[in-house]
Structures are given as structure tokens and as C-alpha cells.
Design an enzyme around this catalytic site. Structure first.
Site, PDB file in Angstrom:
ATOM      1  CB  SER A 167      -0.949  -0.032   1.204  1.00  0.00           C
ATOM      2  OG  SER A 167      -1.939   0.948   1.103  1.00  0.00           O
ATOM      3  NE  ARG A 237      -8.652   1.769  10.961  1.00  0.00           N
ATOM      4  CZ  ARG A 237      -7.611   1.194  10.374  1.00  0.00           C
ATOM      5  NH1 ARG A 237      -6.943   1.854   9.440  1.00  0.00           N
ATOM      6  NH2 ARG A 237      -7.228  -0.014  10.719  1.00  0.00           N
ATOM      7  CG  ASP A 333      -6.157  -3.771  -3.681  1.00  0.00           C
ATOM      8  OD1 ASP A 333      -6.961  -2.841  -3.471  1.00  0.00           O
ATOM      9  OD2 ASP A 333      -4.945  -3.687  -3.427  1.00  0.00           O
ATOM     10  CG  HIS A 366      -5.589  -2.248  -0.068  1.00  0.00           C
ATOM     11  ND1 HIS A 366      -4.651  -2.231  -1.084  1.00  0.00           N
ATOM     12  CD2 HIS A 366      -5.102  -1.448   0.918  1.00  0.00           C
ATOM     13  CE1 HIS A 366      -3.642  -1.444  -0.730  1.00  0.00           C
ATOM     14  NE2 HIS A 366      -3.883  -0.970   0.478  1.00  0.00           N
ATOM     15  CG  ASP A 367      -6.658  -4.512   5.258  1.00  0.00           C
ATOM     16  OD1 ASP A 367      -5.804  -3.664   4.931  1.00  0.00           O
ATOM     17  OD2 ASP A 367      -7.417  -4.372   6.236  1.00  0.00           O
TER      18      ASP A 367
END
Length: 400
Positions: A167, A237, A333, A366-367
Site C-alpha cells: 500500500s 477510519r 483489491d 486490499h488488506d
């Protein structure tokens, strides 16, 4: 310039203490050794907080720099002093892991603009003795990499065996390869891109506006006024966390399941598990991260456009490079999609670079780069093994 590890004594506010005098290793650079920023500002004095794992070999050829993502920190493989949680990438970094601390000297630094010891908005401004707040100059990814290069110089290391990160960490990897090609033997950018897209800038702006709309933000002066914009930071967040996951992973984990109830309440409490999960993510985040740092680091990502530094041609960023590259993306992602990784690979091919590319099948979004994805670990282990053989140092897990 001085290096030190601060004492264990902490003021009541642990997070504020860690921003100024972190539990990790620390290098302080005096005003006479400023950091040149892209904005034209000469920042000094300044400091950089970092952790190391493993041992540097005699010829200093086994150093690996791990670059962290937006809300990461220097505690890549050790306990975070604020949260008490294990290192954020202990699956990747450690004895016998793909980044093997039995064989490699691993360095991970808190980024410039961060909030765990490297100079950032929560650091003390020497001119006032109070937290910088928004008086800190805006920083860029290239500024972050410059600060890391100064740290590497301080450690007496000429070239890095590998620079690796996912990232925003992957953005730093690409910047390292472009800014210091002769200092990077191999580079592993994961789930990253050579620019931030307008969609990603938009998501970041939503988060920043949530923070700045919190009455307790106080124009960025909340630390000196003794308040915290926790609600705004929590919302930022929550919004960002949605982008780190895929629709499939959210469906598998939560679906439309209700949270501790048998029927809808016909109100605005957290009826659904996903709502409760996001609220929890938001509130735990504010305990470990500084709101102004969130503004600065997201802005650094927004400004990142590697091609722009090289007359609009990304291939020029890697001209004549000898660095070995392993570029990696994930199918689900949508924040940093495979198309962005392919753009990097195309530029590397145009520059006749040594590059391998893999798109990993994953429904984790994405994680995925932070999670247990066996193909990712196998790929990185294989790439590092080949690079280690070429470097003349042990491969991950190799008996010596």
C-alpha cells in the site's frame, strides 16, 4: 546527530509520550542537519524513530528496509507499546519467515508525519515547545524516503538488499527505487501504485473533512487545548476501512447478520454486525493514532505521482536501473487494483528492468497483504531466495 533509546518512564498520556520520546530506537538530527522537503522547507531539528530485527553482517549486505502503510508503524515484528498488540507483519518478518530475521537485518521506521516518534504534527515544535499541529510543513512520499535514506546513512549502510512494503509502503518502495537506484538491490512493492487515483484522493478527502468537522479538532490545535477529535477520526477510519476490504470478504464475514438481536430496532443503533464492526474499528483506532497525522499522511499519498517527477514518463523513473523487482497485486483489491500494478510493470519493462509480476487470487481485498495468504508468502520467499543467491547471502530458512 544523536541516537538513543528513551527510558521506560512515560507520562500519563502514553500516545503523546510515544510521539515525542518513543519506546523504539531513535535518531535525532540537529538544526544544522535539516531535512530538505519537497515544499522547499528545511526541516530541523528533526528525528526518526525505528526498530531493527536480526543482525547486520560484516559487509553490510543483508539489510532489508520494510516500509509501512498509512496507519502502520515501526513495530513490524514486535509489540506495539501503545496497543500491546503483536507486530503488524509478524507473518512476513521473523525467524524463518520470508523476510528472515535469522539472516537479514530488518529495519522499519515510522514515517515522517507519523505519530510514533518520527517528526510529525504531534511532535514538539522547538520554536514554541508545543505540538506542531498544522504548523508542520506538508510532507510527501519522497520526503518520507529521504528521511529513511538519512537513517540508512546513519546506520552506515550503503546498499539495501531489499526494500519491501504494501500500500503506502509500496509507494515508498517505488520511490526508493527511483530516487536511489544504486542503493536498492531488490524491491518488492505490494498492492501499490505509482500514483494516487482521483477516487483514492476522494476517499481521503472524506476522511479529512470528517476530522476537521469535529468541533474538538480546533483548527489542528487540539493537543495544546487538551481535547481530541475522536469522533471525526473514528468516522475517517470507518470510511477508509471499508475500502480495505472487498464486497466478498464483507459478505462472508458479516452478510446482513444482525448484531446481538433477533429483529430490526427501527432506529439508528448498530442493528447490523457490519455497523458494530466498523464502530469498533473507529473507536480503537483513535486510541493509537493522531488525527493530524492522518491528515498529513493521507495528503502525502494524494500528492504521490512518480511519473510527474520524470517528465510524465513513468519508465524514466527506472531508466538504467539494476534493481530486481517483484510487483504483486490482488484480484479483489479495488483500492489499488491490478491495473495500477500492471502500469508499473509496463514502465519497468520499457526500462528493460529485471521484473517479475504476480496477481494473486484472493477475496480479501486490499488488506490481503497483511493477512495469511499462502501464495503471497511463497512468492516473496521465492523472489527473496533468488535475490539472496545473486547477492551471495543466505536465503530465507536456509541452514548456514
Amino acid at each position: 546527530m544523536s541516537a538513543d533509546t528513551p527510558s521506560a518512564a512515560k507520562p500519563e498520556d502514553l500516545k503523546a509520550s510515544e510521539a515525542v520520546s518513543p519506546s523504539s530506537k531513535l535518531v535525532r538530527f540537529p538544526a544544522e542537519e535539516p531535512l530538505e522537503l519537497d515544499s522547499g522547507v528545511r526541516l530541523g531539528p528533526w528525528q526518526i524513530a525505528y526498530e531493527t530485527y536480526g543482525a547486520l553482517n560484516a559487509d553490510k549486505s543483508n539489510a532489508v528496509l520494510v516500509c509501512h502503510a498509512l496507519t502502520g508503524d515501526q513495530y513490524v515484528a514486535s509489540t506495539n507499546p501503545v496497543t500491546g498488540k503483536p507486530g503488524w507483519w509478524s507473518l512476513m518478518v521473523g525467524p524463518g519467515r520470508p523476510i528472515d530475521t535469522d539472516h537479514y537485518f530488518v529495519i522499519c521506521a515510522n514515517v515522517l508525519g507519523g505519530c510514533l516518534g518520527t517528526t510529525g504534527p504531534a511532535s514538539l515544535d522547538p520554536a514554541t515547545g508545543k505540538a506542531y499541529g498544522l504548523d508542520l510543513p506538508v510532507v510527501t512520499i519522497r520526503d518520507m524516503v529521504r528521511s529513511q535514506a538519512r537513517l540508512i546513512d546513519h546506520l552506515g549502510i550503503d546498499t539495501l538488499f531489499a526494500v519491501v512494503g504494501g500500500s503506502m509502503g509500496g509507494m515508498q518502495v517505488l520511490q526508493w527505487a527511483a530516487s536511489y537506484p544504486d542503493r536498492v538491490f531488490s524491491a518488492i512493492p505490494i498492492a501499490a501504485a505509482a500514483r494516487h487515483t482521483s477516487q483514492n484522493i476522494a476517499f481521503h478527502e472524506v476522511g479529512r473533512q470528517a476530522i476537521m468537522a469535529d468541533p474538538n479538532w480546533r483548527g489542528g490545535n487540539y493537543l495544546t487545548e487538551g481535547v481530541r477529535p475522536t469522533k471525526g477520526l473514528a468516522v475517517a477510519r470507518m470510511a477508509a476501512h471499508v475500502t480495505y476490504m472487498s464486497d466478498e470478504s464483507l459478505h462472508q464475514k458479516f452478510g446482513r447478520n444482525l448484531q446481538d438481536r433477533d429483529a430490526l430496532t427501527f432506529g439508528f443503533d448498530a442493528d447490523f454486525q457490519i455497523e458494530s464492526y466498523l464502530r469498533h474499528q473507529g473507536m480503537t483506532f483513535v486510541d493509537r493514532f493522531d488525527a493530524n497525522s492522518y491528515l498529513y499522511v493521507t495528503r502525502a499519498m494524494d500528492y504521490f505521482d512518480l511519473a510527474q517527477e520524470f517528465e510524465g514518463a513513468l519508465a524514466n523513473a527506472f531508466k538504467d536501473t539494476k534493481t530486481r523487482f517483484c510487483v504483486m497485486s490482488f484480484t479483489s483489491d479495488w483500492l489499488f487494483p491490478t491495473s495500477e500494478s500492471r502500469r508499473v510493470v509496463k514502465a519497468l519493462n520499457a526500462a528493460a528492468a529485471n521484473v517479475s509480476f504476480v496477481e494473486i487470487e484472493s477475496d480479501k481485498g486490499h488488506d490481503a497483504f497483511l493477512l495469511d495468504v499462502p501464495e503471497m508468502f511463497d512468492t516473496i520467499r521465492g523472489f527473496v531466495t533468488g535475490a539472496a543467491n545473486a547477492r551471495g547471502i543466505p536465503a530465507p530458512g536456509e541452514e548456514v
